[in-house]
Design a protein around this motif. Structure first.
Motif, mmCIF file in Angstrom:
data_model
loop_
_atom_site.group_PDB
_atom_site.id
_atom_site.type_symbol
_atom_site.label_atom_id
_atom_site.label_comp_id
_atom_site.label_asym_id
_atom_site.label_seq_id
_atom_site.Cartn_x
_atom_site.Cartn_y
_atom_site.Cartn_z
ATOM 1 N N LEU A 66 36.311 35.994 47.752
ATOM 2 C CA LEU A 66 36.837 35.095 47.616
ATOM 3 C C LEU A 66 36.326 34.429 46.587
ATOM 4 O O LEU A 66 36.841 33.709 46.242
ATOM 5 C CB LEU A 66 35.657 34.031 48.528
ATOM 6 C CG LEU A 66 36.200 34.769 49.782
ATOM 7 C CD1 LEU A 66 35.794 34.238 51.058
ATOM 8 C CD2 LEU A 66 38.018 33.785 50.050
ATOM 9 N N ALA A 67 35.565 34.890 45.728
ATOM 10 C CA ALA A 67 34.818 34.105 44.313
ATOM 11 C C ALA A 67 36.130 34.629 43.189
ATOM 12 O O ALA A 67 36.213 33.839 41.992
ATOM 13 C CB ALA A 67 33.397 34.905 44.110
ATOM 14 N N ILE A 68 36.537 35.815 43.252
ATOM 15 C CA ILE A 68 37.400 36.600 42.315
ATOM 16 C C ILE A 68 38.736 35.310 42.814
ATOM 17 O O ILE A 68 39.376 35.445 41.909
ATOM 18 C CB ILE A 68 37.328 37.874 42.611
ATOM 19 C CG1 ILE A 68 36.771 38.912 42.276
ATOM 20 C CG2 ILE A 68 39.059 38.100 42.081
ATOM 21 C CD1 ILE A 68 36.788 40.231 42.427
ATOM 22 N N ALA A 69 38.940 35.901 44.450
ATOM 23 C CA ALA A 69 40.302 34.975 44.368
ATOM 24 C C ALA A 69 40.040 33.204 43.671
ATOM 25 O O ALA A 69 41.023 32.034 43.506
ATOM 26 C CB ALA A 69 40.955 34.487 45.839
ATOM 27 N N ASP A 70 38.745 32.631 43.503
ATOM 28 C CA ASP A 70 38.440 30.584 43.541
ATOM 29 C C ASP A 70 38.791 31.067 41.907
ATOM 30 O O ASP A 70 39.371 30.000 41.489
ATOM 31 C CB ASP A 70 37.627 30.613 43.449
ATOM 32 C CG ASP A 70 37.838 30.517 45.357
ATOM 33 O OD1 ASP A 70 38.872 30.257 45.958
ATOM 34 O OD2 ASP A 70 36.775 29.793 46.073
ATOM 35 N N THR A 71 38.050 32.036 41.052
ATOM 36 C CA THR A 71 38.328 32.251 39.380
ATOM 37 C C THR A 71 39.548 32.846 39.093
ATOM 38 O O THR A 71 39.278 32.495 37.926
ATOM 39 C CB THR A 71 36.883 32.492 39.360
ATOM 40 O OG1 THR A 71 36.574 33.764 39.765
ATOM 41 C CG2 THR A 71 35.538 31.712 39.863
ATOM 42 N N LEU A 72 40.009 33.887 39.198
ATOM 43 C CA LEU A 72 41.134 34.507 39.105
ATOM 44 C C LEU A 72 40.673 34.915 38.077
ATOM 45 O O LEU A 72 40.839 35.514 36.791
ATOM 46 C CB LEU A 72 42.705 33.682 38.498
ATOM 47 C CG LEU A 72 43.048 33.918 39.633
ATOM 48 C CD1 LEU A 72 44.443 32.921 39.322
ATOM 49 C CD2 LEU A 72 43.066 34.681 40.826
ATOM 50 N N SER A 73 39.341 35.282 38.201
ATOM 51 C CA SER A 73 38.783 36.074 36.599
ATOM 52 C C SER A 73 37.177 36.769 36.896
ATOM 53 O O SER A 73 36.696 36.668 37.765
ATOM 54 C CB SER A 73 37.613 35.044 35.925
ATOM 55 O OG SER A 73 36.870 36.072 34.798
ATOM 56 N N VAL A 74 37.017 38.105 36.865
ATOM 57 C CA VAL A 74 35.793 38.761 37.124
ATOM 58 C C VAL A 74 34.283 38.895 36.553
ATOM 59 O O VAL A 74 33.708 38.829 37.304
ATOM 60 C CB VAL A 74 35.802 40.059 36.959
ATOM 61 C CG1 VAL A 74 34.925 41.764 36.962
ATOM 62 C CG2 VAL A 74 36.916 41.113 37.691
#
Length: 292
Positions: free
Chosen positions: A12-20
């Motif tokens: 979800l953190a990746i989906a929200d930010t679109l950045s690793v």
């Protein structure tokens, strides 16, 4: 490897930010740890959730579908934990714009008077379902047709449509307008949470150009700045008066249904009370909900 809650939070953190990188910062982890956790989740699910083939990350169709379900699962876990610890369990009511219109204050105050043990939190979320499909809220006040699966809706009322114009626009001086009066103008379209599309006009008489915006604030700025005109409902005129803005009734545009929606399944125990109060404040009670 079994899937754990940390895998959901990482995705979800990746989906929200679109950045690793930004996801790692949010989670206070290293980038390799985030990448490894995502890879483990994809391997266990047997699907690819994130497209890493370009310079910018993007969710795959499976990732988009999984995001909403993962968010619901994480939210349910957090709220169940809070309930077990005897913390307050607020009822979260989402809206994308204009909330309950002029009934907003009455809805909030009456809820506080009648259900003081359950805080009602009103949250604006710029999303077509105001965060309901993702599990960010327990219920939502929505306008227009609601097509998201797994939701139940009840219509509360309807609202007439109005044109939004710069206050110094010549059309702003008219008592009413038709859709044809707007056909030679640039139209501001909220493609994130709005309900107005070019399909409101006949195919042969649509506005000459459009600009795309993502929320009510940008919609207002585009119009008051003279870049475009807009179409909305009377609730926007009531909730967002502006000295540089004029709202003029449209005589030939269909009214917009206003619904209260919630997820089909276990949810907050006070949803039924909220639905009943919303009917009292905003409209009349319907005999049966509609599954959409």
């Amino acid at each position: 490897m079994s899937i754990e809650l940390r895998h959901f939070r990482c995705f979800l953190a990746i989906a929200d930010t679109l950045s690793v990188t930004r996801a790692a910062e949010r989670l206070h982890l290293t980038q390799p740890a985030v990448s490894r956790t995502l890879r483990q989740l994809e391997q266990d699910l047997g699907v690819r959730l994130v497209d890493r083939s370009t310079h910018h990350l993007a969710l795959t169709p499976d990732g988009l579908a999984f995001r909403d379900q993962a968010a619901i699962a994480v939210t349910a876990f957090d709220r169940a934990l809070g309930h077990a610890r005897r913390t307050s369990w607020p009822l979260r009511l989402g809206h994308a714009w204009s909330a309950a219109g002029t009934g907003t204050t009455a809805l909030l105050r009456r809820w506080h008077e009648e259900h003081p043990e359950t805080p009602l939190e009103l949250l604006r979320i710029d999303d077509r379902t105001a965060g309901l499909a993702r599990g960010d809220v327990d219920a939502a006040l929505l306008r227009g047709e609601v097509r998201a699966p797994g939701l139940i809706t009840e219509q509360l009322t309807t609202e007439p449509r109005v044109a939004g114009l710069p206050a110094d626009d010549p059309l702003a001086r008219r008592p009413t307008l038709s859709l044809a009066d707007l056909a030679d103008r640039t139209l501001a379209l909220n493609t994130v949470s709005g309900i107005t599309t070019l399909d409101l006009w006949p195919a042969t008489a649509r506005p000459a150009a459009t600009i795309t915006i993502g929320n009510t604030d940008d919609w207002l700025a585009a119009i008051t700045g003279g870049r475009a005109i807009g179409v909305t409902t009377s609730a926007t005129a009531e909730m967002h008066p502006h000295p540089e803005m004029a709202y003029v009734p449209l005589t030939d545009a269909p009214p917009v249904p206003v619904v209260i929606a919630w997820r089909d399944g276990p949810g907050h125990p006070r949803i039924a009370d909220l639905v009943a109060l919303a009917h009292e404040v905003m409209g009349h009670r319907h005999t049966a909900p509609n599954a959409t």
